[in-house]
Design a protein around this motif. Structure first.
Motif, short mmCIF file in Angstrom:
data_model
loop_
_atom_site.label_atom_id
_atom_site.label_comp_id
_atom_site.label_asym_id
_atom_site.label_seq_id
_atom_site.Cartn_x
_atom_site.Cartn_y
_atom_site.Cartn_z
N VAL A 124 0.84 -1.20 0.00
CA VAL A 124 0.00 0.00 0.00
C VAL A 124 0.87 1.25 0.00
CG1 VAL A 124 -1.69 1.32 1.32
CG2 VAL A 124 -1.96 -1.15 1.07
N GLU A 125 1.94 1.26 0.80
CA GLU A 125 2.83 2.42 0.84
C GLU A 125 3.50 2.67 -0.51
OE1 GLU A 125 3.82 4.80 3.40
OE2 GLU A 125 1.78 4.11 3.82
N GLU A 144 -7.64 -7.70 0.27
CA GLU A 144 -7.96 -7.26 1.62
C GLU A 144 -7.82 -8.33 2.69
OE1 GLU A 144 -11.63 -5.13 1.83
OE2 GLU A 144 -10.91 -3.51 0.53
N ALA A 145 -7.95 -9.60 2.35
CA ALA A 145 -7.81 -10.63 3.37
C ALA A 145 -6.40 -10.62 3.94
CB ALA A 145 -8.15 -12.00 2.79
N ASP A 146 -5.41 -10.61 3.06
CA ASP A 146 -4.02 -10.58 3.53
C ASP A 146 -3.69 -9.25 4.19
OD1 ASP A 146 -2.12 -12.99 2.32
OD2 ASP A 146 -3.97 -12.72 1.23
N LEU A 147 -4.21 -8.16 3.64
CA LEU A 147 -3.92 -6.85 4.21
C LEU A 147 -4.51 -6.73 5.61
CD1 LEU A 147 -2.73 -4.02 3.84
CD2 LEU A 147 -4.92 -3.33 2.85
N ARG A 148 -5.70 -7.26 5.79
CA ARG A 148 -6.34 -7.22 7.10
C ARG A 148 -5.46 -7.93 8.15
NH1 ARG A 148 -11.77 -6.50 7.89
NH2 ARG A 148 -12.11 -6.94 5.68
N ALA A 149 -4.93 -9.09 7.76
CA ALA A 149 -4.07 -9.83 8.67
C ALA A 149 -2.76 -9.09 8.93
CB ALA A 149 -3.79 -11.21 8.11
N ASP A 150 -2.21 -8.49 7.88
CA ASP A 150 -0.94 -7.78 8.03
C ASP A 150 -1.07 -6.58 8.95
OD1 ASP A 150 1.82 -7.38 7.41
OD2 ASP A 150 1.27 -5.83 5.97
N LEU A 151 -2.18 -5.86 8.82
CA LEU A 151 -2.38 -4.66 9.62
C LEU A 151 -2.96 -4.95 11.00
CD1 LEU A 151 -3.88 -2.24 6.93
CD2 LEU A 151 -1.52 -2.31 7.76
N LEU A 159 -9.75 -0.54 7.15
CA LEU A 159 -9.12 -0.63 5.83
C LEU A 159 -9.40 0.58 4.95
CD1 LEU A 159 -9.78 -4.38 4.93
CD2 LEU A 159 -7.66 -3.36 5.74
N ASP A 160 -10.24 1.50 5.41
CA ASP A 160 -10.66 2.59 4.54
C ASP A 160 -9.50 3.49 4.10
OD1 ASP A 160 -13.24 1.77 4.31
OD2 ASP A 160 -14.12 3.36 5.54
N ARG A 187 -23.15 -16.02 1.20
CA ARG A 187 -24.58 -16.02 1.58
C ARG A 187 -25.07 -14.65 1.99
NH1 ARG A 187 -23.67 -20.37 6.15
NH2 ARG A 187 -22.00 -18.83 6.42
N ASP A 188 -24.16 -13.78 2.34
CA ASP A 188 -24.52 -12.46 2.88
C ASP A 188 -24.67 -11.43 1.76
OD1 ASP A 188 -24.93 -10.27 4.52
OD2 ASP A 188 -22.79 -9.99 4.94
N LEU A 189 -25.75 -11.55 1.00
CA LEU A 189 -25.94 -10.65 -0.13
C LEU A 189 -26.33 -9.25 0.33
CD1 LEU A 189 -27.73 -13.00 -2.69
CD2 LEU A 189 -25.28 -12.57 -2.36
N GLU A 190 -27.01 -9.15 1.45
CA GLU A 190 -27.36 -7.84 1.98
C GLU A 190 -26.10 -7.10 2.43
OE1 GLU A 190 -30.01 -5.96 5.65
OE2 GLU A 190 -30.57 -7.89 4.79
N GLY A 191 -25.23 -7.81 3.11
CA GLY A 191 -23.96 -7.21 3.52
C GLY A 191 -23.11 -6.84 2.33
N LEU A 192 -23.15 -7.68 1.29
CA LEU A 192 -22.41 -7.38 0.07
C LEU A 192 -22.90 -6.09 -0.56
CD1 LEU A 192 -20.52 -8.05 -2.33
CD2 LEU A 192 -22.36 -9.50 -3.24
N ALA A 193 -24.22 -5.91 -0.63
CA ALA A 193 -24.78 -4.71 -1.23
C ALA A 193 -24.36 -3.46 -0.45
CB ALA A 193 -26.30 -4.81 -1.30
N ALA A 194 -24.41 -3.56 0.88
CA ALA A 194 -24.03 -2.42 1.71
C ALA A 194 -22.55 -2.11 1.55
CB ALA A 194 -24.35 -2.72 3.17
N SER A 195 -21.73 -3.15 1.47
CA SER A 195 -20.29 -2.95 1.30
C SER A 195 -19.98 -2.33 -0.06
CB SER A 195 -19.57 -4.30 1.44
OG SER A 195 -18.19 -4.16 1.20
N CYS A 196 -20.72 -2.75 -1.09
CA CYS A 196 -20.53 -2.17 -2.43
C CYS A 196 -20.91 -0.69 -2.44
CB CYS A 196 -21.36 -2.93 -3.46
SG CYS A 196 -20.75 -4.56 -3.88
N ALA A 197 -22.00 -0.36 -1.74
CA ALA A 197 -22.41 1.05 -1.68
C ALA A 197 -21.32 1.89 -1.02
CB ALA A 197 -23.72 1.17 -0.91
N HIS A 198 -20.72 1.36 0.01
CA HIS A 198 -19.62 2.07 0.68
C HIS A 198 -18.42 2.18 -0.26
CE1 HIS A 198 -17.05 3.54 3.83
NE2 HIS A 198 -16.23 2.50 3.72
N GLY A 199 -18.09 1.10 -0.95
CA GLY A 199 -16.97 1.13 -1.89
C GLY A 199 -17.17 2.11 -3.01
N ARG A 200 -18.41 2.17 -3.51
CA ARG A 200 -18.70 3.13 -4.57
C ARG A 200 -18.52 4.56 -4.08
NH1 ARG A 200 -24.47 4.31 -7.60
NH2 ARG A 200 -23.60 5.56 -9.29
#
Length: 272
Positions: A124-125, A144-151, A159-160, A187-200
């Motif tokens: 990232v740096e 993000e999976a690896d970055l989450r563990a690294d940080l 992660l924002d 299975r978490d399609l509602e969470g996916l939609a919310a996460s996409c809205a934040h990413g957008r």
């Protein structure tokens, strides 16, 4: 041919050709065959051979391959076997931490499009130096999976800053907006939609997926709404008068940057 603004990348494990075949008919803009995390060490050789066989002919759907980490025992063989393949649209390089890695690969792979995945604090740096390393590099994104563990972050908001850092680096380098990293719970399609809205809202464009059921959610989240489309049409009509920067009746100000954004909105809207 790759969509002008691809919104969906679907990962499929390279050692499961039947899953890859289904991915190619899923409607994803780009299919990513994974030779790295999705494939056990004793299946690496088979996955590589199966992928090389699949990509022996051009594909109707753009296919990228995520090779193994560049410091792994398998990366060199992956690159040698797949870079010349007629059906390859690009190589995704995991765990990139320096421009030198990209340059070294670009010299070996010639005209092959490369995409760098930044998955550590160091990566990232180095986001901007990686993004500008070589003309063959066509995009950057977070892993993000690896970055989450690294940080060692405790929740998603941690992660924002890294997300914004990569979005800014891509823009500064003249690369397309990055796509979001995968949402791991299929299975978490509602969470996916919310996460996409934040990413957008942060500035991402599109998202990688690990299951076909995630694709329509991602596409809906990243397509402009009817209201956004109407606003873009109004802006372009105003711009067509040729009067330069001006204010719309509702008080919004229209200049060249606003017009460019409106043009992208309408290009995305045509996918509907």
């Amino acid at each position: 041919m790759t969509a002008a603004f691809p919104l969906t990348w679907l990962y499929a494990p390279g050692d499961r050709p039947h899953v890859v075949a289904k991915a190619l008919t899923s409607g994803a803009d780009i299919v990513v065959i994974d030779l790295e995390d999705a494939v056990a060490p004793d299946r690496k050789a088979y996955a590589r051979a199966a992928t090389a066989d699949l990509l022996g002919d051009p594909s109707p759907v753009p296919v990228q391959v995520r090779v193994n980490a560049l410091d792994s025992p398998w990366a060199e063989q992956d690159i040698a076997a797949l870079a010349p393949a007629p059906g390859l649209s690009g190589l995704r390089l995991p765990k990139v931490t320096s421009a030198a890695e990209v340059i070294r690969l670009a010299r070996r792979t010639g005209p092959t499009d490369l995409y760098a995945l930044l998955e550590t604090a160091l990566g990232v740096e180095q986001a901007y130096t990686v993004a500008t390393a070589h003309p063959s590099l066509r995009g950057i994104a977070l892993g993000e999976a690896d970055l989450r563990a690294d940080l060692g972050v405790r929740d998603d908001a941690g992660l924002d800053w890294s997300r914004s850092r990569v979005i800014v680096a891509a823009r500064a380098a003249g690369l397309p907006p990055p796509a979001q990293s995968v949402h791991p719970d299929i299975r978490d399609l509602e969470g996916l939609a919310a996460s996409c809205a934040h990413g957008r809202a942060l500035g991402f464009l599109g998202r990688a997926a690990i299951h076909p059921r995630q694709l329509p959610v991602i596409e809906r989240a990243y397509l402009p709404t009817e209201e956004e489309t109407e606003q873009a049409e109004t802006i372009l009509k105003a711009a067509a008068t040729g009067q330069g920067a001006q204010a719309l009746p509702d008080g919004r100000f229209v200049d060249a940057a606003v017009v460019t954004a409106a043009q992208r909105t309408l290009s995305l809207a045509r996918r509907r």
